[in-house]
Enzyme design. Structure first.
Site, PDB file in Angstrom:
ATOM      1  CB  THR A 145      -3.130   1.180  -1.533  1.00 42.78           C
ATOM      2  OG1 THR A 145      -3.488   0.391  -2.535  1.00 42.78           O
ATOM      3  CG2 THR A 145      -4.040   1.202  -0.261  1.00 42.78           C
ATOM      4  CD  GLU A 146      -4.907   5.133   2.662  1.00 43.31           C
ATOM      5  OE1 GLU A 146      -4.340   6.069   2.931  1.00 43.31           O
ATOM      6  OE2 GLU A 146      -5.733   4.998   2.050  1.00 43.31           O
ATOM      7  CG  MET A 147       1.221   8.194  -0.867  1.00 44.97           C
ATOM      8  SD  MET A 147       2.141   9.797  -0.418  1.00 44.97           S
ATOM      9  CE  MET A 147       2.037  10.586  -2.076  1.00 44.97           C
ATOM     10  CD1 TRP A 298      -1.441   7.913   3.423  1.00 45.50           C
ATOM     11  CD2 TRP A 298      -1.162   9.552   2.206  1.00 45.50           C
ATOM     12  NE1 TRP A 298      -2.534   7.925   2.612  1.00 45.50           N
ATOM     13  CE2 TRP A 298      -2.442   9.205   1.781  1.00 45.50           C
ATOM     14  CE3 TRP A 298      -0.835  10.873   1.489  1.00 45.50           C
ATOM     15  CZ2 TRP A 298      -3.310   9.518   0.930  1.00 45.50           C
ATOM     16  CZ3 TRP A 298      -1.784  11.314   0.561  1.00 45.50           C
ATOM     17  CH2 TRP A 298      -2.774  10.906   0.142  1.00 45.50           C
TER      18      TRP A 298
END
Length: 427
Positions: A145-147, A298
């Site tokens: 999730t979201e890197m 990120w």
């Protein structure tokens, strides 16, 4: 030879309705169906379907030389199946080309990797199984999730059978190192790490239509020229962005679709190829290990996780939510299990942030972070009551662990008996 890995992450939040304090214990439905349907159908029309159609065209016209990687959260898949089934048909068409690598992630696009390892494991497996059932492809690469990534998360992923992971090429991760190489886990040499090229990715994702940007306008020829001009030793360029970049953040009139359409021509003219993450992991060796003690992402200038965990409201909501994990996994109520997944969506906590948003906001549904917190906690209070009805708080964790062990042993025994039965039937 230089190669580009295009990766697109797609998550459509399950929007929560306005839930009042007086509704607690009275109404157990938490979702704004009208907003969800409108959001999904708008995204399908303006972004997802046009982009998928273009990607399919690029794969075919390049005779299979153009390749991409993408991930779709499980919650998004449920929304598409309900409100825009044509979206899933378009993904099936892409899967049939053999030029798309589907990446595993958490089913609910959740923060479970930081708060509940057991839940994280279950969601990754659930997502992987869903992708296999839909497209006949078992993911071998993971992107959180979201890197979000750390050494600890990498170890969990490796133990789940993944050998490749995508994450942000943040300065605190790379330091002076270039993002244009393959890296390895600090203590697990077999786990390979592809890092996002922040500058090139954000040139497309955030700066493309900014006419005050010094490099405006961005053309495919210019973009490929930048890649070609890098040092000969730099061969891997991971261009990663959200699906909504195309058609939502960067509007069609900006020329974003024409830009992408021209990419394969100018890449191949410069002898730049396209690869999927698993192909890169097979072809290249890590240049060095990287150490990530604290989770990074990120998001934001800091590239940390403070957009979801940075204030007291977020911390309280997350702690109360994940304190329910063991009890929810014990229950058999399908509505509780579905609500449990939807309430874990990372956007619920992002809406509570008091930090400046530097990302594109598609679903501005709250007046303030406090408003988002209040609404979420009203829903969570009702959900907690429902879970406690199934497994009262008088049952301590030791009893729960004993129950889980019993259930696990029973599942193993059932699996063995089913296997034996299948063997006998075959005879």
């Amino acid at each position: 030879m230089k190669t580009i890995c295009f990766y697109f992450q797609l998550h459509v939040p399950m929007m929560l309705r306005r839930y009042r304090f007086l509704e607690i214990d009275q109404d157990h439905y938490y979702y704004d169906d009208f907003a969800n349907e409108a959001n999904v159908q708008r995204l399908a029309k303006t972004s997802i379907l046009p982009l998928n159609l273009l990607l399919l065209e690029l794969i075919r016209t390049s005779r299979g030389k153009f390749k991409i990687a993408l991930s779709i959260s499980g919650v998004s898949i449920e929304l598409f199946e309900q409100f825009a089934p044509e979206v899933m048909e378009s993904f099936s068409e892409l899967a049939k080309t053999g030029n798309v690598e589907f990446i595993a992630e958490t089913y609910a696009h959740s923060l479970s990797s930081m708060f509940d390892p057991d839940e994280f494991t279950q969601q990754v497996q659930q997502h992987s199984n869903t992708i296999f059932e839909l497209f006949g492809i078992r993911p071998t690469t993971f992107c959180n999730t979201e890197m979000i990534y750390s050494d600890e998360i990498g170890e969990m992923i490796y133990n789940l059978g993944f050998k490749t992971i995508l994450t942000e090429g943040a300065k605190q991760l790379l330091g002076w190192k270039s993002p244009n190489f393959l890296y390895g886990h600090a203590v697990i040499p077999d786990l390979k790490i592809l890092v996002r090229n922040m500058r090139l990715s954000d040139d497309i994702g955030f700066r493309f239509s900014n006419n005050s940007w010094s490099d405006f306008p961005l053309t495919a020829e210019k973009f490929m020229g930048w890649i070609k001009s890098t040092d000969a030793s730099e061969q891997i360029f991971n261009i990663c962005m959200g699906y909504q970049t195309f058609g939502e953040r960067q509007k069609p009139e900006s020329g974003i679709f024409e830009f992408l359409k021209a990419i394969p021509f100018h890449a191949l003219a410069n002898r730049i190829t396209f690869s999927t993450p698993s192909e890169i992991a097979q072809k290249f060796n890590p240049i060095s290990p990287i150490t990530v003690i604290y989770p990074h992402s990120w998001s934001g200038e800091e590239k940390d996780v403070s957009h979801w965990t940075g204030n007291i409201m977020q911390t309280e909501a997350l702690q109360k939510l994940y304190a329910l994990g063991e009890r929810v996994r014990l229950c058999s109520d399908r509505s509780i299990k579905r609500d449990w997944l939807c309430l874990q969506g990372s956007e619920n906590f992002h809406f509570m942030t008091t930090k400046p948003w530097n990302s594109f906001v598609i679903w501005p549904q709250y007046e303030s972070p406090y408003d988002a917190f209040t609404n979420y906690m009203n829903i969570l209070s009702d959900f907690i009551h429902r879970v406690k009805e199934e497994y009262p708080s008088s049952i301590d964790n030791e009893e729960l662990n004993a129950l889980l062990t019993t259930i696990y042993n029973q599942e193993i025994k059932i699996a063995k008996l089913e296997s034996q039965l299948g063997y006998n039937n075959n005879e």
